[in-house]
Design a protein around this motif. Structure first.
Motif, PDB file in Angstrom:
ATOM      1  N   HIS A  44      15.713 -24.958  55.386  1.00 12.53           N
ATOM      2  CA  HIS A  44      14.881 -25.409  56.504  1.00 12.53           C
ATOM      3  C   HIS A  44      15.001 -24.388  57.624  1.00 12.53           C
ATOM      4  CE1 HIS A  44      13.893 -29.305  54.799  1.00 12.53           C
ATOM      5  NE2 HIS A  44      15.160 -29.408  54.413  1.00 12.53           N
ATOM      6  N   PHE A  45      14.168 -24.537  58.629  1.00 18.28           N
ATOM      7  CA  PHE A  45      14.157 -23.598  59.749  1.00 18.28           C
ATOM      8  C   PHE A  45      14.610 -24.236  61.055  1.00 18.28           C
ATOM      9  CE2 PHE A  45      10.524 -22.021  57.032  1.00 18.28           C
ATOM     10  CZ  PHE A  45      11.286 -21.067  56.385  1.00 18.28           C
ATOM     11  N   HIS A  56      20.138 -23.091  64.311  1.00 17.81           N
ATOM     12  CA  HIS A  56      19.884 -23.205  62.877  1.00 17.81           C
ATOM     13  C   HIS A  56      19.798 -21.810  62.281  1.00 17.81           C
ATOM     14  CE1 HIS A  56      18.159 -24.458  59.029  1.00 17.81           C
ATOM     15  NE2 HIS A  56      18.481 -25.694  59.350  1.00 17.81           N
ATOM     16  N   GLU A  58      18.970 -19.301  58.563  1.00 17.72           N
ATOM     17  CA  GLU A  58      18.115 -19.229  57.368  1.00 17.72           C
ATOM     18  C   GLU A  58      18.937 -19.269  56.087  1.00 17.72           C
ATOM     19  OE1 GLU A  58      15.937 -17.769  54.069  1.00 17.72           O
ATOM     20  OE2 GLU A  58      17.502 -16.538  55.004  1.00 17.72           O
ATOM     21  N   TYR A  84       7.856 -21.487  50.613  1.00 20.35           N
ATOM     22  CA  TYR A  84       8.159 -20.454  51.600  1.00 20.35           C
ATOM     23  C   TYR A  84       8.230 -19.046  51.016  1.00 20.35           C
ATOM     24  CZ  TYR A  84       9.649 -24.550  54.297  1.00 20.35           C
ATOM     25  OH  TYR A  84       9.711 -25.758  54.919  1.00 20.35           O
ATOM     26  N   LYS A 114       9.167 -30.918  54.885  1.00 22.59           N
ATOM     27  CA  LYS A 114       9.354 -30.963  56.335  1.00 22.59           C
ATOM     28  C   LYS A 114       8.181 -30.272  57.031  1.00 22.59           C
ATOM     29  CE  LYS A 114      11.797 -31.877  60.076  1.00 22.59           C
ATOM     30  NZ  LYS A 114      11.982 -33.268  60.545  1.00 22.59           N
ATOM     31  N   LYS A 116       7.282 -29.774  60.102  1.00 18.46           N
ATOM     32  CA  LYS A 116       7.537 -28.869  61.225  1.00 18.46           C
ATOM     33  C   LYS A 116       7.838 -27.459  60.742  1.00 18.46           C
ATOM     34  CE  LYS A 116      10.418 -28.085  65.298  1.00 18.46           C
ATOM     35  NZ  LYS A 116      11.459 -28.603  66.202  1.00 18.46           N
ATOM     36  N   ASP A 117       8.607 -27.319  59.677  1.00 18.10           N
ATOM     37  CA  ASP A 117       8.895 -25.997  59.128  1.00 18.10           C
ATOM     38  C   ASP A 117       7.604 -25.258  58.795  1.00 18.10           C
ATOM     39  OD1 ASP A 117      11.626 -26.473  59.266  1.00 18.10           O
ATOM     40  OD2 ASP A 117      11.856 -26.925  57.146  1.00 18.10           O
ATOM     41  N   TYR A 118       6.702 -25.945  58.137  1.00 17.49           N
ATOM     42  CA  TYR A 118       5.431 -25.347  57.741  1.00 17.49           C
ATOM     43  C   TYR A 118       4.614 -24.944  58.957  1.00 17.49           C
ATOM     44  CZ  TYR A 118       6.016 -27.015  52.885  1.00 17.49           C
ATOM     45  OH  TYR A 118       6.453 -27.226  51.603  1.00 17.49           O
ATOM     46  N   TYR A 121       6.173 -21.966  61.055  1.00 16.08           N
ATOM     47  CA  TYR A 121       6.268 -20.680  60.353  1.00 16.08           C
ATOM     48  C   TYR A 121       4.960 -20.264  59.675  1.00 16.08           C
ATOM     49  CZ  TYR A 121      11.199 -19.879  61.236  1.00 16.08           C
ATOM     50  OH  TYR A 121      12.407 -19.615  61.853  1.00 16.08           O
TER      51      TYR A 121
END
Length: 261
Positions: A44-45, A56, A58, A84, A114, A116-118, A121
């Motif tokens: 996750h990011f 956080h 990587e 990803y 998730k 928010k990650d998408y 990024y």
């Protein structure tokens, strides 16, 4: 199903809320010292709980560092998000990290969830169905690229697939996984396992060849939960551990329980 796999203990060192990487480095060292079998992180990011904008790190650059730092434990992501990275690139990354650690990588993978990650990024989020479709398309590409790489992987890198979707995810487990990580409770596990058995029958796979993995509740019922899961055929038991302190008390308890069996 009678499992032929040994009982193993995993720790998911969640790479969140540690402002300095040395906190995670120290936690990996301690995992090896106390006898943990596998150190996982996650892909996750941003933090999944606590301050959503907290520190956080990587996933895969961290796994490369763990590969150099450790000498005994296996390492991997619980789990890599398929969305990803290009599948061929992911295969090359996995092969490289596996060489760095002399054959101790587990390639954990899932379809992603998730949002928010998408969004942050720049990856298209799609739908749960489209992400599973993408994972189904990626797995044979990963396998094919691993077969082409020079130098070749050190061995057949074990593939762990995480999830419990009965129609698509468990079918992919039957087709591609060496390890199935269930995110369900002990009460729900037998029904999911029965579905996996049916998929294995459909693809001509012995379900006993797939190692069962699950998370263990680190609360007061730790050992009772571990006993319940192993009674259902789970042999890889993983406890979560959060930054910045990475308290490994539950992991130590599980290692002692494993060694006393």
């Amino acid at each position: 199903m009678t499992a032929d796999f040994p009982i193993r203990i995993g720790v998911q060192l969640q790479p969140q809320h540690a402002a300095r990487y040395r906190s995670i480095r120290d936690a990996v060292r301690r995992c090896e010292d106390i006898g943990v079998d596998i150190a996982f992180n996650w892909d996750h990011f941003f933090p999944l709980y606590g301050d959503p904008e907290g520190p956080h790190f990587e996933c895969w650059t961290m796994l490369a560092a763990w590969a150099e730092q450790t000498s005994r434990i296996q390492i991997g992501a619980l789990v890599t998000c398929n969305s990803y990275r290009n599948p061929e690139l992911l295969a090359d990354m996995a092969r490289t990290v596996d060489h760095i650690c002399d054959g101790r990588l587990i390639l954990g993978i899932g379809s992603g969830w998730k949002e928010k990650d998408y969004a942050e990024y720049g990856y298209p989020f799609g739908t749960a169905g489209s992400r599973l479709h993408d994972l189904a398309a990626a797995l044979p590409r990963i396998k094919a690229r691993l077969a082409k790489l020079n130098p070749a992987p050190t061995r057949n890198i074990p593939v762990l697939i995480g999830g419990g979707g009965e129609r698509k995810t468990l079918r992919l487990v039957a087709e591609y996984a060496d390890i199935w990580h269930s995110f369900t409770s002990a009460d729900e596990f037998p029904a999911k396992s029965a579905v996996l058995h049916r998929h294995c029958a459909d693809v001509g796979r012995d379900p006993a060849s797939i190692e069962r993995s699950a998370a263990v509740d680190s609360g007061r019922g730790l050992i009772a939960n571990a006993e319940a899961l192993t009674g259902l055929g789970v042999t890889l038991l993983t406890v979560g551990c959060n930054g910045p302190d990475y308290d490994l008390t539950a992991a130590e308890t599980l290692c002692r329980w494993r060694d006393s069996r």
